[in-house]
Design a protein around this motif. Structure first.
Motif, short mmCIF file in Angstrom:
data_model
loop_
_atom_site.label_atom_id
_atom_site.label_comp_id
_atom_site.label_asym_id
_atom_site.label_seq_id
_atom_site.Cartn_x
_atom_site.Cartn_y
_atom_site.Cartn_z
N ILE A 124 -25.36 21.83 -28.14
CA ILE A 124 -25.00 21.00 -27.00
C ILE A 124 -24.48 21.89 -25.86
N PRO A 125 -25.10 21.82 -24.69
CA PRO A 125 -24.67 22.67 -23.57
C PRO A 125 -23.23 22.41 -23.14
N VAL A 126 -22.59 23.47 -22.69
CA VAL A 126 -21.24 23.40 -22.14
C VAL A 126 -21.35 23.10 -20.64
N VAL A 127 -20.67 22.05 -20.20
CA VAL A 127 -20.76 21.60 -18.81
C VAL A 127 -19.36 21.55 -18.20
N LEU B 188 -29.15 25.12 -18.39
CA LEU B 188 -29.14 26.59 -18.45
C LEU B 188 -29.61 27.14 -19.80
N PRO B 189 -29.22 26.51 -20.93
CA PRO B 189 -29.66 27.05 -22.22
C PRO B 189 -31.18 27.07 -22.41
N LEU C 38 -29.53 30.98 -20.79
CA LEU C 38 -28.32 31.25 -20.02
C LEU C 38 -27.24 30.23 -20.35
N GLY C 39 -26.04 30.47 -19.83
CA GLY C 39 -24.95 29.53 -20.05
C GLY C 39 -24.40 29.57 -21.46
N SER D 56 -25.56 31.01 -24.97
CA SER D 56 -26.84 30.38 -25.32
C SER D 56 -27.84 31.37 -25.89
N ALA D 57 -27.89 32.56 -25.30
CA ALA D 57 -28.88 33.56 -25.76
C ALA D 57 -28.69 33.86 -27.24
N GLU D 58 -27.44 33.96 -27.67
CA GLU D 58 -27.15 34.24 -29.09
C GLU D 58 -27.66 33.11 -29.98
N ILE D 59 -27.46 31.87 -29.56
CA ILE D 59 -27.84 30.73 -30.38
C ILE D 59 -29.35 30.54 -30.39
#
Length: 496
Positions: free
Chosen positions: A129-132, A152-153, A157-158, A169-172
Motif C-alpha cells: 500500500i503506497p505511503v501518501v 509513485l510505486p 519510486l516513493g 518501493s524499489a526494495e519491495i
C-alpha cells in the motif's frame, strides 16, 4: 463486487479493504479499459492536439509534445506533482484511495492501460500500500499531490506500507519480482487527476460517523435516565407534525432506549415542567446531524461511481476537457458533515454539565465526598476544550480558494482539508461521548435500585467492566481512554 461495472457503495469499499479478493475485473470492465486505451492510441496516431495526451499540463497546455516524448511527459508529471508534505495518512485511507481509483479507471474513460490497473489490483491484493502524505492538495485538478504519491510505486519510486512498516518501493518491487512500469500517453494524468483523496476521507468518516450518531442517542438516553428527565419530547405525535426524517428516527430510537424505565416513571410525579434543551431537543439536534450524514452518504456514493479525471476520452474522435476533477461537490457536504459531527459533541457536553450540577437527587460533581475529592469536575474541562477545538475546525474549507497553476486553476475547492477536518472532529467526538457515558453511568449509581431498559442496563454493564464507580479521586483520564476504546472497538450496543 466488480470494478468498473457494479455500483459501489461506501460500505462495499470498506468490505474490499478487509478482503481485496472480493473485487475483480470482469470481461465487461476489461473491454471498457481496452477500448479506452485504444482510443488514446488513435488520438496519438492522428496527431490531433489533445490536452494531457500530447500537450503540457496546466498553464503549459499550449506546448505541443512529440510522440516520442509522451512516456517522459507522463513520468515527469508524476514525479513533479509528488510534493505532499506532513505525516502519512492512515494505511487504510491509502487502501480506500486505491480502491476508488481502480473503480474510476475501470469505467473506461481515462485511457489508462489494463496493465497499469491490474498492477494496482495486484498491489492491493498483496497488501503493498503506497505511503501518501496528508497535506498538499487543493482539491481541484483533483488531488494531484496525494494521487501522485499513490502511484509513485508503479515507477519504483516513493514508499509503501508492508504490514505496519514502511519501505522504499524499489526494495519491495524487487522483493516481489514486480517490474517498474513505463506509462503510455495520458496514463500519468489519468492516474493523478481525480478526487480519491477527498473521497477516501469521506468514506472513512462516514463509517465512523454512522456509529457515533447511534452512540450519541445511547449516551443521551443514559444521561436522561441519570437526570430522571422526561420521555414526552420523543413522542411520535410531536414529530409527525414536524416530519424531518432525522428527528423522527432519533425520537423513535429514544423511546426504545427509554422503554420501561423506572427512572422516567419517577419523573412523572416530580415538579419539573420541562427539561433543558440538551435533554429535550435530542431528536431535533441529533436528527439534524443525521440529515447531514445522509446527504454526505449520497454525495460520496455518487462520487465513488463517477469518473473524475480530465480530459474524458469518449471515443477516438471525441475527448472533453472539463471539470469533473473539481472537489467542490464533495467539499461542501464534507464541511456540512463536519459541523453536524461537532454539534453532537456540543450538545453532549451540555448534558454532561447538567449531570454535575447536583440537582434532582444527584450529588454535585457526581460524588458524595466533594471538597476533599474533585469528583468529575475536570473531565468536563476536557469536553469543553474538545468542543471548542471542534468549533474552530468547523470553518468551511470550501469557502476559501487560492488560485494555482498561474491562474489556470483560478478556483479550487480545498476539499482535501474538508475531509481531514471531518475526521479530526470525529476523533474528538469519540472522547466527548466517552466522558458523557462515564458521567451517565455514575449518575445511574445514585438512582438504584431503579432499573433502566435492558439495552441501557446492558451498556451500563459493559462500561462497568472497564470503569468502576467513582468513590474517591483516582486517575480518571485512564477511565476516559478505556471508554473511548470501547467506542472505537464498537463494543457498546447502539442498535435497537
Amino acid at each position: 463486487m466488480i470494478y468498473g461495472v457494479d455500483i459501489f457503495t461506501f460500505q462495499d469499499v470498506l468490505e474490499i479493504c478487509k478482503d481485496p479478493n472480493k473485487a475483480f475485473l470482469n470481461d465487461v470492465a476489461i473491454q471498457q479499459i481496452l477500448r479506452s486505451q485504444d482510443n488514446v492510441k488513435q488520438i496519438v496516431a492522428s496527431d490531433r492536439c489533445v490536452y494531457g495526451i500530447n500537450t503540457g499540463f496546466g498553464p503549459l497546455c499550449d506546448v505541443k509534445i512529440s510522440a516520442d516524448e509522451t512516456a517522459q511527459l507522463q513520468y515527469n508529471l508524476i514525479i513533479s506533482h509528488a510534493v505532499g508534505v506532513g505525516k502519512p495518512i492512515d494505511k487504510e485511507l491509502s487502501k480506500i484511495m486505491m480502491i476508488a481509483k481502480i473503480h474510476a479507471l475501470s469505467k473506461g474513460f481515462s485511457g489508462v492501460s489494463l496493465e497499469v490497473i491490474e498492477r494496482l489490483i495486484i498491489m492491493l491484493e498483496m497488501d503493498i500500500i503506497p505511503v501518501v502524505p496528508e497535506q498538499g492538495s487543493v482539491g481541484a485538478s483533483g488531488d494531484l499531490a496525494p494521487l501522485s504519491h499513490l502511484v509513485l510505486p508503479l515507477l519504483g519510486l516513493g514508499q509503501v506500507w508492508i504490514g505496519n512498516e514502511i519501505f522504499d518501493s524499489a526494495e519491495i518491487l524487487d522483493r516481489y519480482n514486480l517490474e517498474v512500469l513505463t506509462l503510455g500517453p495520458k496514463e500519468g494524468l489519468g492516474l493523478i487527476n481525480g478526487t480519491q483523496f477527498i473521497l477516501a476521507h469521506a468514506i472513512k468518516g462516514l463509517e465512523k460517523f454512522e456509529y457515533l450518531l447511534d452512540l450519541a442517542d445511547l449516551a443521551a438516553a443514559m444521561s436522561i435516565e441519570a437526570y430522571r428527565g422526561s420521555a414526552s419530547p420523543f413522542k411520535k405525535e410531536l414529530h409527525d407534525i414536524r416530519p424531518f426524517e432525522g428527528s423522527k428516527l432519533v425520537a423513535a430510537r429514544m423511546l426504545k432506549f427509554l422503554k420501561n424505565s423506572e427512572n422516567l416513571k419517577a419523573h412523572e410525579e416530580c415538579e419539573r415542567v420541562q427539561d433543558p434543551y440538551s435533554m429535550r431537543c435530542v431528536p431535533q439536534v441529533h436528527g439534524a446531524s443525521r440529515n447531514a450524514f445522509e446527504h454526505l452518504k449520497q454525495m460520496a456514493n455518487t462520487e465513488l461511481n463517477s469518473v473524475t479525471d480530465n480530459p474524458i476520452v469518449l471515443s477516438a474522435e471525441e475527448s472533453i476537457s472539463g471539470g469533473n476533477f473539481h472537489g467542490q461537490l464533495m467539499a461542501m457536504p464534507l464541511d456540512y458533515a463536519t459541523l453536524a459531527a461537532a454539534e453532537l459533541g456540543n450538545i453532549s457536553d451540555r448534558r454532561s454539565y447538567l449531570l454535575l450540577e447536583g440537582k434532582y437527587g444527584l450529588p454535585r460533581l457526581l460524588t458524595e465526598s466533594s471538597g476533599l475529592n474533585s469528583g468529575f469536575m475536570i473531565p468536563q474541562y476536557t469536553t469543553a476544550a474538545l468542543v471548542t477545538e471542534n468549533k474552530t475546525l468547523c470553518f468551511p474549507a470550501s469557502a476559501d480558494s487560492i488560485p494555482t497553476s498561474l491562474g489556470q486553476e483560478d478556483h479550487v475547492s480545498m476539499g482535501s482539508i474538508s475531509g481531514r477536518k471531518f475526521n479530526q472532529v470525529l476523533g474528538n467526538l469519540v472522547n466527548i461521548l466517552a466522558v458523557e457515558l462515564m458521567f451517565a453511568a455514575q449518575g445511574l449509581e445514585f438512582r438504584r435500585p431503579a432499573q433502566c431498559s435492558k439495552v441501557v442496563e446492558d451498556n451500563y454493564t459493559i462500561i462497568r467492566t472497564k470503569v468502576k464507580k467513582l468513590e474517591e479521586d483516582r486517575l480518571i483520564g485512564k477511565d476516559i481512554l478505556a471508554i473511548a476504546q470501547l467506542i472505537n472497538e464498537r463494543r457498546l450496543i447502539v442498535t435497537i
